[in-house]
Every structure is written in structure tokens, then in C-alpha cells.
Design a protein around this motif. Structure first.
Motif, PDB file in Angstrom:
ATOM      1  N   GLY A 253       0.856  -1.182   0.000  1.00  0.00           N
ATOM      2  CA  GLY A 253       0.000   0.000   0.000  1.00  0.00           C
ATOM      3  C   GLY A 253       0.890   1.228   0.000  1.00  0.00           C
ATOM      4  O   GLY A 253       1.953   1.230   0.627  1.00  0.00           O
ATOM      5  N   ALA A 254       0.487   2.272  -0.727  1.00  0.00           N
ATOM      6  CA  ALA A 254       1.329   3.460  -0.832  1.00  0.00           C
ATOM      7  C   ALA A 254       0.461   4.708  -0.946  1.00  0.00           C
ATOM      8  O   ALA A 254      -0.666   4.654  -1.436  1.00  0.00           O
ATOM      9  CB  ALA A 254       2.247   3.354  -2.047  1.00  0.00           C
ATOM     10  N   ALA A 255       1.012   5.830  -0.513  1.00  0.00           N
ATOM     11  CA  ALA A 255       0.361   7.133  -0.664  1.00  0.00           C
ATOM     12  C   ALA A 255       1.446   8.198  -0.693  1.00  0.00           C
ATOM     13  O   ALA A 255       2.466   8.069  -0.008  1.00  0.00           O
ATOM     14  CB  ALA A 255      -0.612   7.398   0.468  1.00  0.00           C
ATOM     15  N   GLY A 256       1.219   9.238  -1.499  1.00  0.00           N
ATOM     16  CA  GLY A 256       2.224  10.292  -1.567  1.00  0.00           C
ATOM     17  C   GLY A 256       1.831  11.413  -2.496  1.00  0.00           C
ATOM     18  O   GLY A 256       0.655  11.647  -2.757  1.00  0.00           O
TER      19      GLY A 256
ATOM     20  N   ASP B 110       0.652  19.376  -9.922  1.00  0.00           N
ATOM     21  CA  ASP B 110       0.832  18.572  -8.718  1.00  0.00           C
ATOM     22  C   ASP B 110      -0.444  17.847  -8.345  1.00  0.00           C
ATOM     23  O   ASP B 110      -1.536  18.274  -8.703  1.00  0.00           O
ATOM     24  CB  ASP B 110       1.251  19.457  -7.547  1.00  0.00           C
ATOM     25  N   GLY B 111      -0.296  16.758  -7.603  1.00  0.00           N
ATOM     26  CA  GLY B 111      -1.433  15.999  -7.116  1.00  0.00           C
ATOM     27  C   GLY B 111      -0.987  15.007  -6.060  1.00  0.00           C
ATOM     28  O   GLY B 111       0.133  15.073  -5.556  1.00  0.00           O
ATOM     29  N   VAL B 112      -1.867  14.090  -5.726  1.00  0.00           N
ATOM     30  CA  VAL B 112      -1.564  13.040  -4.767  1.00  0.00           C
ATOM     31  C   VAL B 112      -1.722  11.682  -5.440  1.00  0.00           C
ATOM     32  O   VAL B 112      -2.402  11.565  -6.467  1.00  0.00           O
ATOM     33  CB  VAL B 112      -2.465  13.115  -3.509  1.00  0.00           C
ATOM     34  N   ASN B 113      -1.088  10.655  -4.875  1.00  0.00           N
ATOM     35  CA  ASN B 113      -1.199   9.312  -5.442  1.00  0.00           C
ATOM     36  C   ASN B 113      -1.480   8.300  -4.342  1.00  0.00           C
ATOM     37  O   ASN B 113      -1.128   8.509  -3.183  1.00  0.00           O
ATOM     38  CB  ASN B 113       0.050   8.936  -6.244  1.00  0.00           C
ATOM     39  N   PHE B 114      -2.131   7.232  -4.762  1.00  0.00           N
ATOM     40  CA  PHE B 114      -2.435   6.094  -3.905  1.00  0.00           C
ATOM     41  C   PHE B 114      -2.105   4.838  -4.696  1.00  0.00           C
ATOM     42  O   PHE B 114      -2.430   4.757  -5.880  1.00  0.00           O
ATOM     43  CB  PHE B 114      -3.914   6.085  -3.501  1.00  0.00           C
TER      44      PHE B 114
END
Length: 158
Positions: free
Chosen positions: A97-100, A112-116
Motif C-alpha cells: 500500500g502506498a500514498a504520496g 501537482d497531485g496526490v497518489n495512492f
């Protein structure tokens, strides 16, 4: 990146994760990515990945940085991601699992944005890991659509 590593070190110290049974591993590798945006054209890219993980027993956590360049498709943007990762050991496989944070480098601008991320990886040998993953980039701009990336990669432990 320095701030992210410092925050990780403080969190580990606060949780008592600095015991002798605690392990640290550096890894680096590459992946083949297929990005499919919610609107527009898809893109194939190759990404370089580097990170460090810490853990005990069945739970491992760490940070990764990656940079991707397009190989083909009708879009042309570079991808940069910084992610916190967590791995849960199921025996032969580990669930990831990842987030950033994500940055798309466009021809004249960046967004820019976020990722999962959600995936699975398996040790192929003592120093080689095979990984399959889906990554969702949620971009903060209406000019760049959100994208889902399917990834197949290989990582090497150091």
C-alpha cells in the motif's frame, strides 16, 4: 526529500522501532508503466524507483522516490512521485500500500497531485523483487486529468 526522511526517523524513534531486531533495506529498480487517464490519451512510460524500508516481522514500511519518462502514447509528460509505503508479509507474497505526492512535468508547465497505490510483490531471489501495482494519481488541476497506472517492475536490494 530530506524532510520526509527526517520525519520517518522521528516516527520510528517515537514508536520504539530502533531495537536490534529492526531491519533496514535499500532498494532501486525500474518499472514499465501504462497510464490511462480518465479523459484523453494513454501513455506508456519507464520509471526509475529508489527507496528504503524498515520493519519487523510481518509489517514493513518506508519511503520511495521515482521518476518516469514517456516511451510512447499520445501524451508527453514526465512523472515524479514521492511515496510512503507499507508492506504486509503473507509468506510468499507481500501486499503493498502506498500514498504520496505526484508531479507531472508537462512541456511548458507542471501539475501537482496526490497518489495512492495498491499492489503485490514477491522475492525472486535474495536480492531481486518482482512487483505489480496499480497507482491512482489525483491531480489538483482541471487542466490535467486524473490517471490510473498499471505497473510491472523489478527492484534490487542492497
Amino acid at each position: 526529500m530530506k524532510h520526509l526522511l527526517a520525519a520517518g526517523a522521528l516516527a520510528m524513534a517515537a514508536t520504539g522501532a530502533t531495537t536490534a531486531a529492526w531491519a533496514q533495506e535499500f532498494h532501486a529498480g525500474f518499472s514499465l508503466d501504462y497510464a490511462s487517464p480518465t479523459e484523453g490519451d494513454s501513455q506508456t512510460a519507464i520509471s526509475g524507483i529508489a527507496g528504503v524500508t524498515f520493519g519487523r516481522d510481518v509489517l514493513t514500511y518506508g519511503v520511495e522516490a521515482e521518476a518516469g519518462v514517456p516511451l510512447g502514447g499520445n501524451t508527453d509528460y514526465d512523472t515524479t512521485r514521492f511515496r510512503a509505503i507499507g508492506l504486509y508479509d503473507l509468506g510468499d507474497y507481500e501486499v503493498l500500500g502506498a500514498a504520496g505526492f505526484t508531479r507531472y512535468g508537462l512541456a511548458d508547465d507542471s501539475e501537482d497531485g496526490v497518489n495512492f497505490g495498491l499492489g503485490v510483490q514477491r522475492d525472486y531471489s535474495d536480492w531481486t523483487i518482482l512487483r505489480a501495482e496499480f497507482i491512482r494519481d489525483n491531480m489538483s488541476s482541471d487542466n490535467v486529468p486524473d490517471a490510473t497506472t498499471a505497473r510491472i517492475g523489478v527492484l534490487f536490494n542492497f
